[in-house]
Design an enzyme around this catalytic site. Structure first.
Site, PDB file in Angstrom:
ATOM      1  N   TRP A  82      37.448   2.536  55.596  1.00 14.49           N
ATOM      2  CA  TRP A  82      35.999   2.790  54.792  1.00 14.49           C
ATOM      3  C   TRP A  82      35.469   0.961  55.949  1.00 14.49           C
ATOM      4  O   TRP A  82      34.065   0.702  55.403  1.00 14.49           O
ATOM      5  CB  TRP A  82      36.287   1.384  53.278  1.00 14.49           C
ATOM      6  CG  TRP A  82      36.996   0.698  54.044  1.00 14.49           C
ATOM      7  CD1 TRP A  82      37.073  -1.205  54.114  1.00 14.49           C
ATOM      8  CD2 TRP A  82      38.968   0.251  53.738  1.00 14.49           C
ATOM      9  NE1 TRP A  82      37.669  -1.795  53.723  1.00 14.49           N
ATOM     10  CE2 TRP A  82      38.710  -1.250  54.173  1.00 14.49           C
ATOM     11  CE3 TRP A  82      39.654   1.219  53.820  1.00 14.49           C
ATOM     12  CZ2 TRP A  82      39.977  -1.682  54.425  1.00 14.49           C
ATOM     13  CZ3 TRP A  82      40.827   1.130  53.887  1.00 14.49           C
ATOM     14  CH2 TRP A  82      40.964  -0.646  53.719  1.00 14.49           C
ATOM     15  N   ALA A 130      29.562  -5.012  54.614  1.00 12.29           N
ATOM     16  CA  ALA A 130      28.742  -5.772  55.988  1.00 12.29           C
ATOM     17  C   ALA A 130      29.842  -4.916  57.057  1.00 12.29           C
ATOM     18  O   ALA A 130      31.131  -5.313  56.914  1.00 12.29           O
ATOM     19  CB  ALA A 130      28.733  -7.052  56.895  1.00 12.29           C
ATOM     20  N   SER A 161      35.826 -11.143  49.240  1.00 13.13           N
ATOM     21  CA  SER A 161      36.061 -10.038  49.973  1.00 13.13           C
ATOM     22  C   SER A 161      36.987  -9.189  51.346  1.00 13.13           C
ATOM     23  O   SER A 161      37.107  -9.938  52.336  1.00 13.13           O
ATOM     24  CB  SER A 161      34.738  -9.778  50.939  1.00 13.13           C
ATOM     25  OG  SER A 161      34.621  -8.288  50.983  1.00 13.13           O
ATOM     26  N   SER A 166      32.734  -3.182  53.059  1.00 11.52           N
ATOM     27  CA  SER A 166      33.087  -4.075  51.787  1.00 11.52           C
ATOM     28  C   SER A 166      33.103  -3.539  50.257  1.00 11.52           C
ATOM     29  O   SER A 166      33.663  -3.685  49.507  1.00 11.52           O
ATOM     30  CB  SER A 166      33.491  -5.715  51.918  1.00 11.52           C
ATOM     31  OG  SER A 166      33.883  -5.931  53.108  1.00 11.52           O
ATOM     32  N   SER A 213      42.915  -5.276  50.494  1.00 11.11           N
ATOM     33  CA  SER A 213      42.051  -4.326  50.160  1.00 11.11           C
ATOM     34  C   SER A 213      43.492  -3.900  50.893  1.00 11.11           C
ATOM     35  O   SER A 213      43.860  -2.218  50.691  1.00 11.11           O
ATOM     36  CB  SER A 213      40.767  -4.248  50.956  1.00 11.11           C
ATOM     37  OG  SER A 213      40.247  -4.469  49.890  1.00 11.11           O
ATOM     38  N   LYS A 237      35.741  -2.161  47.992  1.00 13.73           N
ATOM     39  CA  LYS A 237      36.432  -3.003  47.264  1.00 13.73           C
ATOM     40  C   LYS A 237      36.205  -2.495  45.376  1.00 13.73           C
ATOM     41  O   LYS A 237      37.065  -2.501  44.787  1.00 13.73           O
ATOM     42  CB  LYS A 237      36.184  -4.890  47.508  1.00 13.73           C
ATOM     43  CG  LYS A 237      37.088  -4.625  48.391  1.00 13.73           C
ATOM     44  CD  LYS A 237      36.680  -6.366  48.925  1.00 13.73           C
ATOM     45  CE  LYS A 237      37.390  -6.641  49.945  1.00 13.73           C
ATOM     46  NZ  LYS A 237      37.116  -6.456  51.410  1.00 13.73           N
TER      47      LYS A 237
END
Length: 262
Positions: free
Chosen positions: A145, A199, A100, A49, A105, A52
């Site tokens: 990602w 994570a 998050s 993350s 995203s 981002k």
């Protein structure tokens, strides 16, 4: 500062977990001088993350995002919901970064497309800029990602962050300003620390996740008067934890901060 550190320390002790620090890296943003380099800071792993942060820069530059509260996107059936109630309600860019939110995203990456993501990542020097995703699954826009094709080293993270805080990335100054504006912050002594956790869990040969070996990132920058430092902390757990590896990495780093910069 003592109260904040005490609270963070109490949180860490309430979640007994083992995690090895892979890298701790601190740079002076204006000179790129390395002030702290401890561990393997050159090998690439998934950004999770922390992606981002560059994604916010890309999206603001492309007009997919406009400010801290626009656009607001609604949770839809089938969106990832394992982040709890903060993932199942209407979300704006500030909430996306704070909580998050994975599906937010994914809306951005699908709106931009793989070519634009790759072009920006190459221009930012952001790791290997590989958005192909898992081999044979055509899922790059959903999870490149997250323990997949996109890989970055702590040093590459730090170089990108230096460009962001110095307004030197090859995008509009407004895009960088907007991205910086939605970062979470913590006050420790005279330092105001801006950061993002990340994570992810490695995949085994059978494609299941190894929850005992989670990577934890905490990346960002810290300001004290006219001084700005960029930092990266990367950890990997040696057992399954009761808390996100990224949050554990963040909390431990904030406890360590004063000793690292003294």
């Amino acid at each position: 500062m003592r109260i904040l550190v005490a609270l963070i320390t109490a949180t860490i002790l309430s979640f007994p977990a083992r995690a090895d620090t892979i890298c701790t890296l601190i740079l002076d943003a204006s000179t790129a001088d390395v002030l702290v380099e401890d561990g393997d800071c050159r090998s690439r792993v998934t950004p999770a993350s922390t992606f981002k942060v560059p994604l916010a820069v890309m999206a603001y530059d492309a007009g997919v995002l406009t400010d801290a509260h626009d656009p607001v996107m609604a949770f839809q059936a089938g969106d990832p919901d394992w982040g709890g109630t903060n993932w199942t309600r209407d979300t704006d860019p500030e909430d996306w970064m704070r909580f998050s939110v994975l599906w937010y995203s994914q809306r951005i990456t699908h709106a931009m497309g793989q070519q634009a993501l790759t072009r920006h990542a190459l221009a930012f020097g952001y790791g290997n800029a590989d958005f192909s995703g898992d081999p044979g699954f055509d899922n790059g826009l959903d999870r490149a990602w997250i323990a997949s094709s996109l890989q970055i080293s702590p040093f590459e993270q730090a170089a990108f962050l230096c460009g962001l805080v110095l307004d030197e990335l090859p995008v509009s100054s407004q895009a960088m300003q907007n991205a910086r504006g939605i970062m979470q912050s913590w006050q420790i002594g005279n330092w105001l620390i801006y950061g993002k956790t990340g994570a992810a869990y490695p995949r085994r040969a059978d494609r299941s996740f190894d929850y005992a070996r989670g990577w934890g990132w905490f990346v960002g920058w810290a300001r004290e008067e006219d001084r700005t430092l960029v930092f990266v902390r990367l950890t990997q757990a040696s057992e399954r934890t009761g808390m996100s590896p990224g949050n554990l990495a963040r909390d431990a780093f904030l406890v360590d901060w004063s000793g690292l910069v003294d």
